[in-house]
Design a protein around this motif. Sequence first.
Motif, PDB file in Angstrom:
ATOM      1  N   TYR A 110      46.844  39.602  28.685  1.00  0.00           N
ATOM      2  CA  TYR A 110      46.916  39.193  29.661  1.00  0.00           C
ATOM      3  C   TYR A 110      49.178  40.115  30.070  1.00  0.00           C
ATOM      4  O   TYR A 110      49.016  40.406  30.647  1.00  0.00           O
ATOM      5  CB  TYR A 110      47.089  38.224  30.319  1.00  0.00           C
ATOM      6  CG  TYR A 110      47.982  37.752  32.133  1.00  0.00           C
ATOM      7  CD1 TYR A 110      47.494  38.061  33.179  1.00  0.00           C
ATOM      8  CD2 TYR A 110      48.697  36.703  31.927  1.00  0.00           C
ATOM      9  CE1 TYR A 110      47.982  37.798  34.170  1.00  0.00           C
ATOM     10  CE2 TYR A 110      49.641  36.794  33.244  1.00  0.00           C
ATOM     11  CZ  TYR A 110      49.088  37.283  34.314  1.00  0.00           C
ATOM     12  OH  TYR A 110      49.621  36.982  35.278  1.00  0.00           O
ATOM     13  N   ILE A 124      38.064  41.809  39.707  1.00  0.00           N
ATOM     14  CA  ILE A 124      37.817  39.633  39.609  1.00  0.00           C
ATOM     15  C   ILE A 124      37.051  38.659  40.527  1.00  0.00           C
ATOM     16  O   ILE A 124      36.765  38.459  41.632  1.00  0.00           O
ATOM     17  CB  ILE A 124      39.504  39.630  39.847  1.00  0.00           C
ATOM     18  CG1 ILE A 124      40.358  40.020  39.701  1.00  0.00           C
ATOM     19  CG2 ILE A 124      39.871  38.022  39.375  1.00  0.00           C
ATOM     20  CD1 ILE A 124      40.276  40.239  37.747  1.00  0.00           C
ATOM     21  N   ARG A 162      48.465  42.524  37.427  1.00  0.00           N
ATOM     22  CA  ARG A 162      50.141  42.566  37.280  1.00  0.00           C
ATOM     23  C   ARG A 162      49.925  44.191  36.654  1.00  0.00           C
ATOM     24  O   ARG A 162      51.754  43.406  37.403  1.00  0.00           O
ATOM     25  CB  ARG A 162      49.842  41.282  36.588  1.00  0.00           C
ATOM     26  CG  ARG A 162      48.871  40.405  37.163  1.00  0.00           C
ATOM     27  CD  ARG A 162      49.090  39.966  38.319  1.00  0.00           C
ATOM     28  NE  ARG A 162      50.576  39.597  38.430  1.00  0.00           N
ATOM     29  CZ  ARG A 162      51.828  38.393  37.818  1.00  0.00           C
ATOM     30  NH1 ARG A 162      51.472  37.619  37.572  1.00  0.00           N
ATOM     31  NH2 ARG A 162      52.722  38.314  38.390  1.00  0.00           N
ATOM     32  N   ARG A 211      37.445  40.073  32.793  1.00  0.00           N
ATOM     33  CA  ARG A 211      38.314  39.877  34.309  1.00  0.00           C
ATOM     34  C   ARG A 211      39.670  39.796  33.661  1.00  0.00           C
ATOM     35  O   ARG A 211      40.387  40.105  34.236  1.00  0.00           O
ATOM     36  CB  ARG A 211      38.059  38.725  34.778  1.00  0.00           C
ATOM     37  CG  ARG A 211      36.572  38.840  35.576  1.00  0.00           C
ATOM     38  CD  ARG A 211      35.949  37.326  35.278  1.00  0.00           C
ATOM     39  NE  ARG A 211      34.972  36.467  34.570  1.00  0.00           N
ATOM     40  CZ  ARG A 211      34.100  35.391  34.590  1.00  0.00           C
ATOM     41  NH1 ARG A 211      34.353  35.587  35.535  1.00  0.00           N
ATOM     42  NH2 ARG A 211      33.477  35.524  33.848  1.00  0.00           N
ATOM     43  N   SER A 241      46.748  33.401  38.971  1.00  0.00           N
ATOM     44  CA  SER A 241      46.709  34.098  37.368  1.00  0.00           C
ATOM     45  C   SER A 241      46.595  33.413  35.919  1.00  0.00           C
ATOM     46  O   SER A 241      45.795  34.077  35.452  1.00  0.00           O
ATOM     47  CB  SER A 241      47.282  35.538  37.298  1.00  0.00           C
ATOM     48  OG  SER A 241      47.853  35.872  38.877  1.00  0.00           O
ATOM     49  N   LEU A 301      42.581  41.502  35.601  1.00  0.00           N
ATOM     50  CA  LEU A 301      43.903  41.370  35.851  1.00  0.00           C
ATOM     51  C   LEU A 301      45.153  41.260  35.699  1.00  0.00           C
ATOM     52  O   LEU A 301      45.981  41.611  36.218  1.00  0.00           O
ATOM     53  CB  LEU A 301      43.227  39.534  36.114  1.00  0.00           C
ATOM     54  CG  LEU A 301      45.088  38.609  36.452  1.00  0.00           C
ATOM     55  CD1 LEU A 301      44.944  38.414  38.027  1.00  0.00           C
ATOM     56  CD2 LEU A 301      44.431  37.185  35.891  1.00  0.00           C
ATOM     57  N   LYS A 317      40.907  33.606  42.359  1.00  0.00           N
ATOM     58  CA  LYS A 317      41.193  34.591  43.759  1.00  0.00           C
ATOM     59  C   LYS A 317      41.710  34.565  44.774  1.00  0.00           C
ATOM     60  O   LYS A 317      42.391  35.998  45.041  1.00  0.00           O
ATOM     61  CB  LYS A 317      39.567  35.274  42.982  1.00  0.00           C
ATOM     62  CG  LYS A 317      39.862  36.601  43.784  1.00  0.00           C
ATOM     63  CD  LYS A 317      38.543  37.281  44.131  1.00  0.00           C
ATOM     64  CE  LYS A 317      38.022  38.394  45.045  1.00  0.00           C
ATOM     65  NZ  LYS A 317      37.174  39.575  44.831  1.00  0.00           N
ATOM     66  N   VAL A 335      42.280  43.513  42.817  1.00  0.00           N
ATOM     67  CA  VAL A 335      42.052  42.117  41.761  1.00  0.00           C
ATOM     68  C   VAL A 335      40.328  41.677  43.500  1.00  0.00           C
ATOM     69  O   VAL A 335      39.779  41.122  42.997  1.00  0.00           O
ATOM     70  CB  VAL A 335      43.397  41.107  42.550  1.00  0.00           C
ATOM     71  CG1 VAL A 335      42.332  40.088  42.779  1.00  0.00           C
ATOM     72  CG2 VAL A 335      44.060  41.363  41.754  1.00  0.00           C
TER      73      VAL A 335
END
Length: 428
Positions: A154, A210, A25, A17, A134, A21, A90, A206
């Motif tokens: 990330y 997610i 992004r 996840r 996030s 994510l 989310k 997402v």
Amino acid sequence: MGSLASRILAQFAVDRRVLALAFARMADGVGNSFLIIVIPLYVASDIVGGATLGLGEAMIIGIILSLFGFLNSSFQPFTGRLSDRFGRRKPFILIGLAGLTLTNVAYVFAESYLTLLVIRGLQGVSVSFIVPASIALVNELATTDDRGGNMGVYNTFRLLGFGAGPLAAGAVVNLGPYSIATLSVSGFDAAFYVAAVTAALSTVLVTVLITDPEGTKANAGADISIPIRDPSGRNLFDPIFTLGVASLFMAAAIALFATIQPQVNARLEQGPTWFGLQFAAFILAQILLQTPIGRACDRYGRRPFIVAGMILLIPSTLIQGFITGSETMFLARLIQGIAGAMVFAPSLALAGDIAGEGESGSKLSVLTMAFGFGIALGPLASGALVGYGFEVPFIFGTGLAVLGSILVYTQIEETLETTAPIPVVGSD
């Protein structure tokens, strides 16, 4: 070769996840960074008009770019607190991405400075839903042992998208108009459509990939207040407050460059493509170093990287005010990116170590809020100061970097209980 590839892949071994994510992004980052390059060109074109209230072009650009950061940052403590109270991340991310998609399309119909201001402001509010949720999601999917690495992964992919935008933005605008069937699409409109499509793609990712962490608990008592004094009494300032101030100073020093594109291009006798490369150089360093530095701070500690990064920010900011060559400016921005990489992921990891259960949105939003305010302050400051001399904005940014270095050196303590000694190059 196989061993090297395995080590590289191991750097990105995180919860799926977090990776999903990060990819989402990355997609919306492409569109957002497109606008940082395109909006100044759009304002300088004959398409946009209206009242200027006596302000110069550089100041108008600075206000439009800065409003995004001010509204984004101002709303982050509230959206972070709400996500803590509901124990959900989310939905907040999806609300923000939907708003970003719609506002990117709205640029196509904007023909006045006021309209651009309103649209950019709405984008700031939209992104304020995305960022705290996030970061909180990443923090909750991590542990103390791998938090820096998760933050690094990330940020690596998010910034990969953010760095790709400037490389293509100038070309998309300059190669227009485009003929699609019987329609003619200008270079500016094409850039705005690209930004909208990337935000829409991020929304889809997402939605499909997610889910909220199973262990996330709602915290109805989540507090948006930011303590200034250190509750332990060991230092003068609270560590998260200190990191927030340092993040603000760092972001402002980095963002000085964005507003003064015409002045930079004139001084260095270059076109928008070179400016895009120089803008992206900072992001390139972030992409290459965020993950390995994040992993390293899980082993060697957060504080050494934060302090070293802030100190490196000082000369890499100052020299930009005195550079006269395009290649040298690219190198200075690259070094500034190395400094930023050493500060960002370790700072988020340190704040994540401190945050209690159900506080990730509220606590980590202090850093993201401060960084956003810095991104807003930088363009505004350079737009106002460049009239006094090309070097003046960068001297201002250097002063901020010096203050930030002093703060983190004197007020930040290590959060990892045990850390390995940092190896010395050339030692056995």
